[in-house]
Design a protein around this motif. Structure first.
Motif, mmCIF file in Angstrom:
data_model
loop_
_atom_site.group_PDB
_atom_site.id
_atom_site.type_symbol
_atom_site.label_atom_id
_atom_site.label_comp_id
_atom_site.label_asym_id
_atom_site.label_seq_id
_atom_site.Cartn_x
_atom_site.Cartn_y
_atom_site.Cartn_z
ATOM 1 N N GLU A 29 -2.169 -34.558 -0.203
ATOM 2 C CA GLU A 29 -3.606 -33.491 0.264
ATOM 3 C C GLU A 29 -2.935 -33.150 1.705
ATOM 4 O OE1 GLU A 29 -6.893 -34.129 1.013
ATOM 5 O OE2 GLU A 29 -7.456 -34.264 -1.369
ATOM 6 N N THR A 30 -1.855 -33.978 2.719
ATOM 7 C CA THR A 30 -1.713 -33.633 4.058
ATOM 8 C C THR A 30 -0.242 -33.557 3.694
ATOM 9 O OG1 THR A 30 -0.759 -35.767 4.325
ATOM 10 C CG2 THR A 30 -3.411 -34.693 4.712
ATOM 11 N N HIS A 31 0.191 -33.031 2.482
ATOM 12 C CA HIS A 31 1.736 -33.543 2.559
ATOM 13 C C HIS A 31 1.609 -32.145 1.423
ATOM 14 C CE1 HIS A 31 2.070 -37.225 4.708
ATOM 15 N NE2 HIS A 31 4.146 -36.483 4.367
ATOM 16 N N LEU A 32 1.093 -31.376 0.995
ATOM 17 C CA LEU A 32 0.548 -30.224 0.220
ATOM 18 C C LEU A 32 1.661 -29.002 0.619
ATOM 19 C CD1 LEU A 32 0.358 -28.965 -2.395
ATOM 20 C CD2 LEU A 32 -1.778 -28.514 -2.222
ATOM 21 N N LYS A 33 2.583 -29.081 -0.244
ATOM 22 C CA LYS A 33 3.203 -27.891 0.065
ATOM 23 C C LYS A 33 4.073 -26.699 -0.958
ATOM 24 C CE LYS A 33 7.676 -30.034 1.562
ATOM 25 N NZ LYS A 33 8.631 -30.214 3.207
ATOM 26 N N LYS A 34 4.475 -25.866 -1.137
ATOM 27 C CA LYS A 34 5.066 -24.955 -2.401
ATOM 28 C C LYS A 34 6.366 -25.651 -2.716
ATOM 29 C CE LYS A 34 3.308 -20.473 -0.725
ATOM 30 N NZ LYS A 34 2.311 -20.457 -1.167
ATOM 31 N N GLY A 35 5.972 -25.918 -3.672
ATOM 32 C CA GLY A 35 7.674 -26.876 -3.996
ATOM 33 C C GLY A 35 7.547 -28.278 -4.417
ATOM 34 N N ILE A 36 6.634 -29.078 -3.872
ATOM 35 C CA ILE A 36 6.925 -29.937 -3.430
ATOM 36 C C ILE A 36 6.539 -30.718 -4.983
ATOM 37 C CG2 ILE A 36 4.360 -30.378 -3.258
ATOM 38 C CD1 ILE A 36 6.453 -32.805 -1.303
ATOM 39 N N LEU A 43 -5.591 -39.673 -9.870
ATOM 40 C CA LEU A 43 -5.037 -38.539 -10.514
ATOM 41 C C LEU A 43 -5.683 -37.091 -10.848
ATOM 42 C CD1 LEU A 43 -2.320 -36.523 -11.212
ATOM 43 C CD2 LEU A 43 -3.002 -38.186 -13.070
ATOM 44 N N PRO A 44 -7.219 -37.226 -11.954
ATOM 45 C CA PRO A 44 -7.740 -36.552 -11.680
ATOM 46 C C PRO A 44 -8.453 -35.146 -10.388
ATOM 47 C CG PRO A 44 -8.652 -37.982 -12.969
ATOM 48 C CD PRO A 44 -7.777 -38.559 -12.215
ATOM 49 N N LEU A 45 -8.814 -36.642 -9.458
ATOM 50 C CA LEU A 45 -9.313 -35.820 -8.288
ATOM 51 C C LEU A 45 -8.314 -34.730 -7.470
ATOM 52 C CD1 LEU A 45 -10.831 -39.196 -7.125
ATOM 53 C CD2 LEU A 45 -12.320 -36.753 -8.200
ATOM 54 N N LEU A 46 -6.584 -35.903 -8.111
ATOM 55 C CA LEU A 46 -5.602 -34.505 -7.156
ATOM 56 C C LEU A 46 -5.640 -33.388 -7.620
ATOM 57 C CD1 LEU A 46 -3.150 -34.727 -5.183
ATOM 58 C CD2 LEU A 46 -2.287 -35.799 -6.536
ATOM 59 N N ILE A 47 -5.869 -33.268 -8.984
ATOM 60 C CA ILE A 47 -5.741 -32.389 -9.798
ATOM 61 C C ILE A 47 -6.761 -30.834 -9.205
ATOM 62 C CG2 ILE A 47 -5.816 -31.061 -11.897
ATOM 63 C CD1 ILE A 47 -4.277 -34.096 -13.262
ATOM 64 N N GLU A 48 -7.690 -31.572 -9.130
ATOM 65 C CA GLU A 48 -9.568 -31.021 -9.027
ATOM 66 C C GLU A 48 -8.454 -30.345 -7.908
ATOM 67 O OE1 GLU A 48 -13.633 -31.428 -8.041
ATOM 68 O OE2 GLU A 48 -12.725 -33.322 -9.238
ATOM 69 N N TYR A 49 -8.143 -31.130 -6.170
ATOM 70 C CA TYR A 49 -7.897 -30.408 -5.567
ATOM 71 C C TYR A 49 -6.367 -29.518 -5.901
ATOM 72 C CZ TYR A 49 -6.112 -30.200 -0.296
ATOM 73 O OH TYR A 49 -5.987 -29.554 0.526
ATOM 74 N N LEU A 50 -5.705 -29.573 -6.255
ATOM 75 C CA LEU A 50 -4.496 -29.193 -6.173
ATOM 76 C C LEU A 50 -5.096 -27.675 -6.434
ATOM 77 C CD1 LEU A 50 -1.589 -31.624 -7.162
ATOM 78 C CD2 LEU A 50 -1.498 -30.568 -5.361
ATOM 79 N N ARG A 51 -6.281 -27.912 -7.375
ATOM 80 C CA ARG A 51 -6.318 -26.483 -8.168
ATOM 81 C C ARG A 51 -7.519 -25.706 -7.003
ATOM 82 N NH1 ARG A 51 -6.711 -28.849 -14.774
ATOM 83 N NH2 ARG A 51 -4.513 -27.738 -14.748
ATOM 84 N N ASP A 52 -8.367 -26.139 -6.635
ATOM 85 C CA ASP A 52 -9.421 -25.721 -5.489
ATOM 86 C C ASP A 52 -7.908 -24.666 -4.358
ATOM 87 O OD1 ASP A 52 -11.133 -26.511 -6.959
ATOM 88 O OD2 ASP A 52 -11.596 -28.608 -5.823
ATOM 89 N N LYS A 53 -6.803 -25.374 -3.826
ATOM 90 C CA LYS A 53 -6.303 -25.033 -3.678
ATOM 91 C C LYS A 53 -5.298 -23.990 -4.063
ATOM 92 C CE LYS A 53 -7.418 -26.760 -0.074
ATOM 93 N NZ LYS A 53 -8.452 -26.954 1.511
ATOM 94 N N ASN A 54 -5.321 -23.701 -5.166
ATOM 95 C CA ASN A 54 -4.716 -22.467 -6.122
ATOM 96 C C ASN A 54 -3.521 -22.681 -5.925
ATOM 97 O OD1 ASN A 54 -4.688 -20.478 -7.476
ATOM 98 N ND2 ASN A 54 -3.561 -19.227 -6.070
ATOM 99 N N TYR A 55 -3.145 -24.588 -6.557
ATOM 100 C CA TYR A 55 -1.792 -25.301 -7.027
ATOM 101 C C TYR A 55 -2.156 -24.818 -8.032
ATOM 102 C CZ TYR A 55 0.177 -25.438 -2.992
ATOM 103 O OH TYR A 55 1.301 -25.085 -1.161
#
Length: 284
Positions: free
Chosen positions: A220-227, A241-253
């Motif tokens: 989460e702390t290293h998330l940036k466009k194109g990572i 992994l399911p939690l990471l996917i949920e987080y990414l989608r919450d951040k509009n990734y």
């Protein structure tokens, strides 16, 4: 100054110059093949999983499929060699023949074959993670051989499953432990591959020892466009992994790219739809 001392100084000077040139040549070329992200202004990430194929991939695939996400799997050659290749291919490569298989070995081959088929047929991509997954400092010759044989295995599973002829230059390489040293560029060139896929490496390989909270915080702390996220084919992935996917989608990734090159033909539209080239180019 006597002649012996003079030649000693000359020899040391020549050796020093050679070492400087050797390091400059390889280190300066590092940027030409290493990639760490997609150069993009879009909210897209790349999920990659190292060290398979193995049983853990089935759990990962289930999560990916349930979320309509595609990823890249960097496979270790000695694992991939357990795949049941066509008789014609194995006859051409007797070193891969499984002579007098035990029942256990036979079941493992069937399992690996099924896993690889599911990885490819569901629209994911496969990359090269060397053959023996070791440290290759002072083992350049071994590295070249391992990259070549793993390329060969990857090409065959693409051909047998998708009818696609993929070239070595289109297969990304991820070095074990993300290691880099003078000579890697030379090995890459000799094997015919074009680039080394790096990215952000957390501690998911420690599984429970790292824990879900730490693994998620790192990504989460290293998330940036194109990572590019470097993950591993471990059973524990089903916990985070399911939690990471949920987080990414919450951040509009909501976009997830693979290393599939758009100029590589395939009847499966999802391959090209999820190509990194739809979002930008790979950069360091």
């Amino acid at each position: 100054m006597n002649a012996k001392l003079k030649y000693s100084i000359l020899g040391t000077t020549i050796m020093f110059i050679f070492i400087l040139f050797f390091n400059f040549f390889y280190i300066s070329s590092k940027s030409s093949s290493e990639v760490n992200k997609i150069d993009t202004n879009k909210n897209v990430t790349m999920l990659t999983f190292d060290d398979g194929p193995g049983e853990a991939d089935l759990k990962i695939l289930k999560i990916l499929n349930n979320n309509n996400i595609h990823a890249t799997f960097f496979e270790v050659g000695c694992n991939l060699a357990k795949y049941r290749f066509s008789d014609k291919f194995e006859e051409a490569h007797p070193e891969l023949k499984k002579n007098e298989e035990s029942v256990e070995d036979s079941k493992k081959s069937d399992s690996i074959t099924t896993i690889v088929q599911k990885i490819l047929n569901s629209g994911n991509f496969i990359g090269n993670h060397t053959y023996n997954h070791q440290k290759y400092v002072n083992k350049i010759s071994s590295l070249i051989d391992e990259l070549k044989i793993t390329n060969m295995l990857i090409k065959e599973v693409y051909k047998e499953n998708l009818g696609v002829d993929i070239s070595s230059s289109q297969i990304p390489v991820r070095m074990p432990y993300l290691q880099y040293f003078p000579g890697v560029e030379y090995a890459l060139k000799q094997a015919g591959n074009s680039y080394i896929a790096r990215g952000y490496l957390g501690t998911d390989y420690f599984e429970k020892e790292a824990g879900v909270a730490k693994i998620l915080t790192q990504y989460e702390t290293h998330l940036k466009k194109g990572i590019i996220f470097c993950c591993h084919s471990k059973d524990y992935a089903q916990e985070w992994l399911p939690l990471l996917i949920e987080y990414l989608r919450d951040k509009n990734y909501t976009k997830f790219a693979t290393f599939w090159p758009k100029n590589l033909d395939s009847s499966i539209s999802s391959f090209k739809e999820n190509s990194y080239e739809n979002y930008g180019r790979l950069v360091k």
